[in-house]
Design a protein around this motif. Structure first.
Motif, PDB file in Angstrom:
ATOM      1  N   UNK A 178       0.778  -1.238   0.000  1.00 53.65           N
ATOM      2  CA  UNK A 178       0.000   0.000   0.000  1.00 53.65           C
ATOM      3  C   UNK A 178       0.807   1.285   0.000  1.00 53.65           C
ATOM      4  N   UNK A 179       2.144   1.178   0.037  1.00 55.67           N
ATOM      5  CA  UNK A 179       2.977   2.373  -0.016  1.00 55.67           C
ATOM      6  C   UNK A 179       3.140   2.811  -1.469  1.00 55.67           C
ATOM      7  N   UNK A 180       3.365   4.110  -1.684  1.00 55.62           N
ATOM      8  CA  UNK A 180       3.605   4.597  -3.042  1.00 55.62           C
ATOM      9  C   UNK A 180       4.978   4.130  -3.496  1.00 55.62           C
ATOM     10  N   UNK A 181       5.211   4.138  -4.799  1.00 58.02           N
ATOM     11  CA  UNK A 181       6.530   3.710  -5.307  1.00 58.02           C
ATOM     12  C   UNK A 181       7.626   4.635  -4.783  1.00 58.02           C
ATOM     13  N   UNK A 182       7.295   5.894  -4.640  1.00 58.38           N
ATOM     14  CA  UNK A 182       8.280   6.855  -4.134  1.00 58.38           C
ATOM     15  C   UNK A 182       8.634   6.540  -2.684  1.00 58.38           C
ATOM     16  N   UNK A 183       7.621   6.302  -1.845  1.00 57.16           N
ATOM     17  CA  UNK A 183       7.868   5.933  -0.439  1.00 57.16           C
ATOM     18  C   UNK A 183       8.663   4.638  -0.358  1.00 57.16           C
ATOM     19  N   UNK A 184       8.273   3.657  -1.167  1.00 57.25           N
ATOM     20  CA  UNK A 184       8.941   2.352  -1.148  1.00 57.25           C
ATOM     21  C   UNK A 184      10.398   2.483  -1.576  1.00 57.25           C
ATOM     22  N   UNK A 185      10.638   3.269  -2.629  1.00 58.59           N
ATOM     23  CA  UNK A 185      12.014   3.444  -3.133  1.00 58.59           C
ATOM     24  C   UNK A 185      12.888   4.139  -2.091  1.00 58.59           C
ATOM     25  N   UNK A 186      12.353   5.168  -1.435  1.00 61.40           N
ATOM     26  CA  UNK A 186      13.123   5.868  -0.405  1.00 61.40           C
ATOM     27  C   UNK A 186      13.422   4.949   0.779  1.00 61.40           C
ATOM     28  N   UNK A 187      12.436   4.130   1.157  1.00 60.57           N
ATOM     29  CA  UNK A 187      12.626   3.210   2.280  1.00 60.57           C
ATOM     30  C   UNK A 187      13.678   2.159   1.952  1.00 60.57           C
ATOM     31  N   UNK A 188      13.636   1.631   0.731  1.00 64.65           N
ATOM     32  CA  UNK A 188      14.614   0.602   0.337  1.00 64.65           C
ATOM     33  C   UNK A 188      16.009   1.216   0.215  1.00 64.65           C
ATOM     34  N   UNK A 189      16.085   2.456  -0.253  1.00 66.86           N
ATOM     35  CA  UNK A 189      17.391   3.131  -0.332  1.00 66.86           C
ATOM     36  C   UNK A 189      18.003   3.260   1.062  1.00 66.86           C
ATOM     37  N   UNK A 190      17.169   3.618   2.043  1.00 61.63           N
ATOM     38  CA  UNK A 190      17.647   3.717   3.422  1.00 61.63           C
ATOM     39  C   UNK A 190      18.014   2.331   3.955  1.00 61.63           C
ATOM     40  N   UNK A 191      17.219   1.327   3.590  1.00 62.24           N
ATOM     41  CA  UNK A 191      17.486  -0.049   4.034  1.00 62.24           C
ATOM     42  C   UNK A 191      18.807  -0.560   3.485  1.00 62.24           C
ATOM     43  N   UNK A 192      19.136  -0.182   2.251  1.00 66.67           N
ATOM     44  CA  UNK A 192      20.394  -0.626   1.629  1.00 66.67           C
ATOM     45  C   UNK A 192      21.602  -0.128   2.415  1.00 66.67           C
TER      46      UNK A 192
END
Length: 204
Positions: A168-182
């Motif tokens: 349910x997250x937007x692609x932008x939210x998901x991409x930012x979260x994964x970038x931080x996770x990396x």
């Protein structure tokens, strides 16, 4: 050519502001977002101006930031996008959101603007995808988003973004979260770890 106005708000219209500069009033057409950021009648304002000179008229377009003015101009390099559509896009999306949407090839986000159909949205994303990073402003992780948009991101990264989007997250939210996770998970982290770290990031 007028590049900037500093004055007092004389009148606020649906799509314009009248600015009094030492007794001379200028009409500047603005996006809804710009107008919402301006104060009330009688208050001081500063606008970055793009001047259009035609055979039969001179028209001023006003923006709260130079970056918004840059986007107004770059959008109009795309066939089918004139001043009206460019202002509609800037009323709907901030410059950072616009850069993100183009990098992620998010047609739905771009199409939210009035007057932007699917064909024009695709044309905007295609023609501006290599220019977006230069005009990203506050847009974060633009390089990763471009990789995702072009389908060349590493499989664990793409899978993690897809999983978060499905939650349910937007692609932008998901991409930012994964970038931080990396950054936290380190190189070579699998999708499960990126999802786990990404969810922690989103829960903050």
């Amino acid at each position: 050519m007028i590049g900037k106005l500093k004055g007092t708000i004389e009148e606020l219209g649906e799509d314009y502001v009248l600015v009094d500069v030492h007794g001379v009033c200028y009409v500047a057409y603005c996006s809804g977002r710009t107008l919402s950021k301006l104060g009330s009648v009688g208050e001081a304002c500063i606008l970055f101006i793009e001047t259009y000179v035609r055979e039969d008229q001179i028209r001023l377009f006003g923006f709260t930031t130079a970056l918004e003015r840059e986007w107004f101009n770059i959008l109009q390099t795309v066939q089918g996008v004139g001043a009206k559509v460019a202002l509609a896009l800037l009323s709907t999306l901030t410059p950072a959101e616009l850069a993100n949407a183009i990098a992620l090839q998010d047609r739905a986000a771009v199409s939210r603007a009035p007057g932007v159909g699917p064909k024009v949205a695709v044309r905007i994303m295609t023609e501006l995808k290599n220019k977006a990073p230069a005009f990203a402003g506050e847009a974060a992780n633009i390089g990763l988003k471009q990789e995702l948009g072009e389908g060349v991101a590493a499989a664990p990264v793409a899978d993690a973004v897809s999983a978060l989007t499905n939650l349910g997250y937007s692609r932008d939210q998901a991409a930012n979260a994964v970038a931080a996770a990396m950054k936290l998970a380190g190189a070579g982290a699998d999708s499960a770890k990126l999802i786990r770290f990404g969810l922690k990031e989103l829960a903050r």
